[in-house]
Write a protein that holds these residues in place. Structure first.
Motif, mmCIF file in Angstrom:
data_model
loop_
_atom_site.group_PDB
_atom_site.id
_atom_site.type_symbol
_atom_site.label_atom_id
_atom_site.label_comp_id
_atom_site.label_asym_id
_atom_site.label_seq_id
_atom_site.Cartn_x
_atom_site.Cartn_y
_atom_site.Cartn_z
ATOM 1 N N ALA A 21 3.163 33.863 17.535
ATOM 2 C CA ALA A 21 2.749 35.055 18.268
ATOM 3 C C ALA A 21 2.841 34.787 19.773
ATOM 4 N N ARG A 97 4.839 39.837 18.235
ATOM 5 C CA ARG A 97 4.908 39.293 16.869
ATOM 6 C C ARG A 97 3.547 39.321 16.177
ATOM 7 N N VAL A 98 2.765 40.354 16.502
ATOM 8 C CA VAL A 98 1.447 40.566 15.891
ATOM 9 C C VAL A 98 1.366 42.049 15.538
ATOM 10 N N PRO A 101 -2.222 43.686 17.786
ATOM 11 C CA PRO A 101 -2.914 42.757 18.689
ATOM 12 C C PRO A 101 -4.062 43.421 19.433
#
Length: 184
Positions: A21, A97-98, A101
């Motif tokens: 992440a 890449r979350v 978030p």
């Protein structure tokens, strides 16, 4: 491929490990317009309670905006902010890449703007009560908010919508409690 670059499936087969992440900072914030929007113009970078920081930014910016815009114009701005936010949250979550978030706070901004707009005109005390209720529903995620949070995930437009959707449900719950409180 090094051992730390692989991930073992339950059946023992190896596949590439998912990328780590991305932790957002000022460089990430300024790297793409979607990041700047989704991270609430920087309020989502708060190291402590970014959702609360984003909601406070929403409250302050709403107080400024309502001086310049008529109620109908504010409504149009909120609708446009939701659509642009859908795109911005989708892009930013994918780049981080979350799936959802905590530093993405545009969902809090749009949802709390909606609460304040629908409560207007409201006293500072009523706005404070709405703030506390909204933060409760957004953070604790009781009932319908939890349902909304769990049903739209991913790194595509559905996931971006999901980031916004649970906060819109939290806004609805806030407005429902405020309406019941006013009429009680």
């Amino acid at each position: 491929m090094a051992e730390h670059d692989t991930f073992l499936e339950p059946d023992g087969t190896a596949r590439p490990a998912p990328p780590a992440a991305v932790r957002p900072g000022v460089k990430f914030l300024l790297n793409h317009p979607a990041h700047f929007i989704a991270l609430g113009f920087g309020s989502g970078l708060s190291p402590f309670a970014p959702g609360t920081a984003g909601t406070l930014w929403a409250w302050l910016s709403f107080l400024v905006l309502q001086r310049w815009l008529a109620p109908g114009e504010l409504g149009g701005l909120i609708a446009a902010a939701a659509l642009v936010g859908w795109w911005a949250c989708t892009v930013t979550a994918k780049n981080m890449r979350v799936a959802d978030p905590g530093s993405i706070v545009w969902d809090e901004v749009v949802a709390f703007w909606l609460v304040l707009w629908l409560l207007a005109p409201a006293t500072p005390g009523t706005q404070l009560a709405a703030f506390v209720l909204f933060r409760f529903f957004d953070a604790v995620k009781p009932g319908p908010v939890a349902w909304a949070d769990q049903h739209f995930k991913g790194f595509n437009a559905r996931g971006g919508f999901g980031i916004l959707f649970d906060d819109l449900v939290a806004a609805f719950c806030t407005l429902l409690v405020m309406a019941l409180w006013r009429f009680w």
